[in-house]
Every structure is written in C-alpha cells, then in structure tokens.
Scaffold this motif. Structure first.
Motif, PDB file in Angstrom:
ATOM      1  N   PRO A  19      42.021  96.744  47.513  1.00 59.17           N
ATOM      2  CA  PRO A  19      41.226  96.253  46.197  1.00 59.17           C
ATOM      3  C   PRO A  19      40.150  97.153  45.705  1.00 59.17           C
ATOM      4  N   GLY A  20      39.675  98.197  46.275  1.00 59.60           N
ATOM      5  CA  GLY A  20      38.684  99.054  45.896  1.00 59.60           C
ATOM      6  C   GLY A  20      39.239 100.538  45.102  1.00 59.60           C
ATOM      7  N   ALA A  21      40.694 100.738  44.942  1.00 58.77           N
ATOM      8  CA  ALA A  21      41.226 101.716  44.744  1.00 58.77           C
ATOM      9  C   ALA A  21      40.677 101.762  43.417  1.00 58.77           C
ATOM     10  N   LYS A  61      48.587  81.953  39.151  1.00 57.98           N
ATOM     11  CA  LYS A  61      47.225  82.066  38.542  1.00 57.98           C
ATOM     12  C   LYS A  61      46.709  83.446  38.943  1.00 57.98           C
ATOM     13  N   LEU A  62      45.663  83.852  38.039  1.00 60.39           N
ATOM     14  CA  LEU A  62      44.803  85.342  38.558  1.00 60.39           C
ATOM     15  C   LEU A  62      43.950  84.776  39.629  1.00 60.39           C
ATOM     16  N   GLU A  63      43.759  85.505  40.474  1.00 60.06           N
ATOM     17  CA  GLU A  63      42.707  85.274  41.502  1.00 60.06           C
ATOM     18  C   GLU A  63      41.418  86.153  40.907  1.00 60.06           C
ATOM     19  N   ASP A  64      40.333  86.127  41.801  1.00 56.45           N
ATOM     20  CA  ASP A  64      39.219  86.773  41.259  1.00 56.45           C
ATOM     21  C   ASP A  64      39.364  88.222  40.751  1.00 56.45           C
ATOM     22  N   ILE A  65      39.257  88.409  39.183  1.00 52.92           N
ATOM     23  CA  ILE A  65      39.253  89.787  38.659  1.00 52.92           C
ATOM     24  C   ILE A  65      38.063  90.200  38.029  1.00 52.92           C
ATOM     25  N   GLU A  66      37.063  89.414  38.515  1.00 55.62           N
ATOM     26  CA  GLU A  66      35.788  89.876  37.792  1.00 55.62           C
ATOM     27  C   GLU A  66      35.310  91.199  38.878  1.00 55.62           C
ATOM     28  N   ASN A  67      35.857  91.596  39.904  1.00 52.98           N
ATOM     29  CA  ASN A  67      35.548  92.814  40.709  1.00 52.98           C
ATOM     30  C   ASN A  67      36.840  93.424  41.265  1.00 52.98           C
ATOM     31  N   ALA A  68      37.939  93.087  40.724  1.00 51.22           N
ATOM     32  CA  ALA A  68      39.154  93.601  41.200  1.00 51.22           C
ATOM     33  C   ALA A  68      40.425  93.506  40.112  1.00 51.22           C
ATOM     34  N   PRO A  69      41.097  94.631  40.010  1.00 48.50           N
ATOM     35  CA  PRO A  69      42.089  94.209  38.914  1.00 48.50           C
ATOM     36  C   PRO A  69      43.252  93.277  39.286  1.00 48.50           C
ATOM     37  N   ILE A 286      36.935 102.059  54.551  1.00 47.17           N
ATOM     38  CA  ILE A 286      35.961 101.292  54.587  1.00 47.17           C
ATOM     39  C   ILE A 286      35.213 101.275  53.017  1.00 47.17           C
ATOM     40  N   GLN A 287      35.210 102.589  52.417  1.00 39.96           N
ATOM     41  CA  GLN A 287      34.959 102.366  51.107  1.00 39.96           C
ATOM     42  C   GLN A 287      35.824 101.771  50.153  1.00 39.96           C
ATOM     43  N   LEU A 288      37.125 101.745  50.383  1.00 41.63           N
ATOM     44  CA  LEU A 288      38.228 100.815  49.561  1.00 41.63           C
ATOM     45  C   LEU A 288      37.895  99.196  49.896  1.00 41.63           C
ATOM     46  N   THR A 289      37.632  98.925  51.081  1.00 47.82           N
ATOM     47  CA  THR A 289      37.704  97.415  51.390  1.00 47.82           C
ATOM     48  C   THR A 289      36.392  96.639  51.769  1.00 47.82           C
ATOM     49  N   ASP A 390      47.306 103.451  49.596  1.00 40.42           N
ATOM     50  CA  ASP A 390      45.907 103.034  49.430  1.00 40.42           C
ATOM     51  C   ASP A 390      45.406 103.061  47.833  1.00 40.42           C
ATOM     52  N   VAL A 391      45.719 104.253  47.488  1.00 42.26           N
ATOM     53  CA  VAL A 391      45.246 104.621  46.075  1.00 42.26           C
ATOM     54  C   VAL A 391      46.306 105.663  45.541  1.00 42.26           C
ATOM     55  N   TYR A 392      46.790 105.122  44.593  1.00 40.91           N
ATOM     56  CA  TYR A 392      47.982 106.092  44.005  1.00 40.91           C
ATOM     57  C   TYR A 392      47.742 107.107  43.514  1.00 40.91           C
ATOM     58  N   ALA A 393      46.330 107.492  43.110  1.00 39.57           N
ATOM     59  CA  ALA A 393      46.184 108.753  42.325  1.00 39.57           C
ATOM     60  C   ALA A 393      46.093 109.923  43.250  1.00 39.57           C
ATOM     61  N   ASP A 394      45.906 109.638  44.462  1.00 38.65           N
ATOM     62  CA  ASP A 394      46.078 110.727  45.671  1.00 38.65           C
ATOM     63  C   ASP A 394      46.883 110.537  46.889  1.00 38.65           C
ATOM     64  N   GLY A 395      47.180 109.080  47.057  1.00 38.32           N
ATOM     65  CA  GLY A 395      47.663 108.653  48.188  1.00 38.32           C
ATOM     66  C   GLY A 395      49.027 109.040  48.112  1.00 38.32           C
ATOM     67  N   ILE A 396      49.762 108.815  46.791  1.00 41.11           N
ATOM     68  CA  ILE A 396      51.380 109.057  46.705  1.00 41.11           C
ATOM     69  C   ILE A 396      51.512 110.727  47.048  1.00 41.11           C
ATOM     70  N   ASP A 397      50.548 111.586  46.498  1.00 41.16           N
ATOM     71  CA  ASP A 397      50.740 112.968  46.816  1.00 41.16           C
ATOM     72  C   ASP A 397      50.474 113.251  48.484  1.00 41.16           C
ATOM     73  N   ALA A 398      49.505 112.564  49.051  1.00 42.99           N
ATOM     74  CA  ALA A 398      49.200 112.742  50.651  1.00 42.99           C
ATOM     75  C   ALA A 398      50.527 112.209  51.330  1.00 42.99           C
TER      76      ALA A 398
END
Length: 441
Positions: A19-21, A61-69, A286-289, A390-398
C-alpha cells in the motif's frame, strides 16, 4: 515436469503490491495514470525474460483511497494495448468477467489484442462473485450455479467466435481482388441457456491463432472450468503441500475432459522484497506497510489465538504468549506466522515478514527467493510462479537482476524466449476455435 519453470509478473495499480509503494522515494506519484511508466515497467519484466504480465481487474466498490491508490489499472485492455506496442516477447494476460461482459465483446477485445501483440494475449476468464461488483451493473450477483453455467457457455462462445474467421481465409490478394476465401468466414449461430451470438467475428487470426485461456481460483467450480478450458491457472496457496494438492486437482479435472494434464500450467504466487540482507528488506517493508499495522496486529492476534498489544510493536512475543499461541486451522498462514514469531523478531518485524499477506513473502537477498521457488518447483507444487513485487519502480529490476540470474545459473529458468508467441513460450498446444474435445462433454 518441464526442466524450466515459468514466471509471470502480477501488475496492477501502477505502483506495487504494497500500500505504501506510491510514497516511496523515486516513485512518481502520478504513475497510476501514466502509461509511459507502465510501459517502462513491462520492458523491465521483458528484460528478465519473464513469460507474461498478468493484470487482474475488479468491478466492486473502491476501498479507502484517501491514503492509498486503487489496486487496479485504469483499464486492463487499454493498458495492455499500450504495452503491446512497446514490447516484443512478453505475454499479456488480462481479466475479463464472464458475468458482466457479453461474449461477443470479450471475443473482439481479446482477439484484437492478440493480433496487435502478434500472438501474445491471454484471457483470464473469471465469473466475479460480489454484490459490490454487481451493483455497478445495476443487478445482484447471480448464484454460483448460474455464474459458472454462464462461464462455461461464454468461454465456448468466445472460442467459437475466434474461430469464425477461418484460419486460412485471409488472402488479401491485391492483384486478383480476393480479400478472403469465400465461405470461410461464417456465422456461428450459437445459443445456450445463458448466452448466445450469431457472429462471425471480423478479426483474422494472430500468429498464435487465438488467445490462451487463463483462470484464477481454487474452488471445485474453478477446477471444472479450468480443467475444461484453461492453459494457465493463477493459484493462491501458502504451503508446498497445499500447492501440490491444488495443482493435482486442476490436472485431474483436465483428465476428466479428455485433456493431457500437462496442458495446464499452475502458477503459485510469491511476493518479493529483494534487498542485500534481511534487515534492510524488513525496514523497507516497514516503510511500505506501517500504516496498516494496527489492523494487521488485530488480524495476527486472531490467527494465533493470543492477545497482542499494538503499543508494543518493538518487542518480541513473550514466552507466555508463544506457549499459548495456537495457529488457526482456518488460516494456512498461521503456522508460518508462529514460526517467525518463535525466531525472536519484534512484533513489528513479524508483520514486516508479510505473515498475513496474500501469498508467501520473500524478504531478503535474491538467493532466498530463488531457493523458495526451486523448492516448490522441484517438489511438484507449481509449474511456475507469478511474482508480486513490493514497488514496481525498483522491485521489478531487483527481481530481474538478483533472482533471475540465479535461477538461470541453476538451470531452472530459460536464457531467452523460446518463440515469438505466448503459446510457444509457455509450451501450450495449438488451438483455433473451440477445442473439439469439448463437443464430447
């Protein structure tokens, strides 16, 4: 089993599986609506020779998207269309509900994607099961019997429409003026209890003929639908024993429909946070969740049958808590959660291990992910894996840089794509139109 495992990438939402990605340093917060970034992620997966991208879809239905996409992409077909134009080999799988779509529309969309991608498309045929989804179509959810009855008819109808343009019908001879062979593009005129269509479909075959059928689910109804039609099954399982049982259930279902069980490729899910060591990976998760920890502590408490204190995240479980803990027989993740707790990690770190995530979680160096995948593969628990980074931006490359080379060195993963089409790369038999074996069932 084949010597080489198969690997796909789960992709949805534009940011990552956690959720924090979207808030991670280096992540463009507008990735959700940026198709250039989506294409870049797909190209990273293709660089690693991954077999496909799998785009789930949902209509509830959309879940809480005030804090997560949202966890889904803007539109799966448009997204894969953009990816198809900027990649050459990776397969393109998307979900399309048989409950809320007419077969003719599904047939057009997926075969067009297959033609556009030169034979790399797959349709994840699912039924949808919630009233939240049904409400968006102004109806209530049908019974399981109706949903799966319609699904069986819909898949056959879609395949019939795919085959209604004769495989060798397209001549396009400019000199003679013959565009197609007469009598080889014909209506199908099929009507079942739930769906029907006249046809034909005015879409020629792709290089692989037509898209492959995929199914995600684990119920007896799912076994029957996949056993009859699917080439790929997207599974959800937490232990080798359970995965082996699920895989065998699908293979037995295939036999009941006169198919070779090897025609079904079972994919087990794996979530990854790849870093240089366990501590670094845990800190990243921890930072992400961490925003989710209060709810997750409550869930972990029910899994283990003991009281936990959300205000003691930095402390390990006490000896009294560990001795009183009893893994829930209703949650297959519970035994692993207790195992991690007994290793002496703090409550915060136990949660960071992903003990209540929706797939087994690898937190640490790439070799640990490779070891997990090798153990499951060699135990006959999976033909392949669908990876949620976890995060596409660098997790796929990892994953591509740290896990894939190890699997290749061990002789478990291919060095390059076997062919140009998804069927070739997955080792799926050729098919055009309805499987003739289904006429006997």
């Amino acid at each position: 089993m084949d010597k080489n495992m198969l690997i796909g990438l789960s992709y949805g939402g534009g940011y990552g599986s956690l959720p924090g990605a979207w808030r991670m340093p280096g992540v463009d917060p507008k990735s959700y609506a940026d198709f250039d970034i989506v294409v870049k992620h797909a190209q990273a997966a293709e660089r690693g020779k991954l077999h496909f991208l799998f785009l789930p879809d949902g209509f509830g239905k959309l879940e809480d998207i005030e804090n997560a996409p949202p966890i889904m992409t803007l539109d799966v077909m448009l997204t894969l269309g953009a990816i198809a134009r900027e990649t050459k080999h990776i397969g393109l799988l998307a979900t399309g509900s048989t409950t809320f779509n007419e077969p003719y529309n599904l047939a057009r969309q997926f075969k067009a994607l297959d033609v556009m991608s030169h034979g790399r498309a797959g349709w994840n045929a699912i039924t949808s099961s919630t009233n939240d989804a049904a409400a968006n179509y102004g109806v209530t959810i049908p019974s399981s019997e109706v949903r799966y009855g319609r699904a069986h008819e819909a898949v056959q109808l879609v395949q019939a429409l795919w085959g209604s343009w004769g495989r060798d019908a397209w001549v396009h001879n400019q000199e003679s003026g013959e565009f197609t062979k007469k009598g080889q593009i014909l209506p199908i005129n099929l009507q079942g209890k739930y769906v029907g269509a006249r046809g034909p479909l005015y879409t020629p075959p792709s290089e692989q003929g037509q898209p492959i059928i995929v199914h995600a689910g684990g119920s007896p109804n799912a076994h029957e639908l996949a056993g009859r039609f699917a080439s790929v099954v997207i599974g959800s399982t937490f232990t080798i024993e359970d995965a082996r049982a699920q895989r065998n259930a699908f293979r037995e279902a295939a036999k009941r429909y006169g198919r070779d069980p090897d025609e079904i490729k079972f994919f087990a899910g794996v979530m990854t946070t790849i870093a240089k060591d366990r501590r670094t990976a845990l800190d990243r998760r921890i930072q992400l969740t961490e925003r989710e920890f209060p709810q997750r502590v409550a869930y972990l408490q029910s899994m283990l049958g003991i009281r936990l204190n959300v205000n003691q995240l930095d402390k390990p479980l006490t000896k009294e808590q560990l001795s009183a803990a009893r893994p829930s027989p209703y949650d297959p993740r519970s035994a692993n959660a207790l195992k991690i707790a007994k290793e002496g990690w703090s409550l915060r770190d136990i949660l960071a291990h992903g003990v209540i995530d929706y797939h087994p979680v690898i937190v640490g160096p790439g070799a640990e992910a490779a070891d997990h995948m090798q153990a499951w593969f060699e135990a006959g628990a999976a033909d392949g894996f669908w990876i949620s980074t976890d995060v596409y931006a660098d997790g796929i490359d990892a994953f591509v840089d740290e896990v894939v080379p190890i699997l290749q060195e061990r002789g478990l993963f291919h060095q390059d794509y076997e062919g140009k089409t998804l069927r070739e790369n997955l080792g799926v038999p050729d098919q055009y139109g309805i499987d003739p074996r289904n006429d006997k069932n």
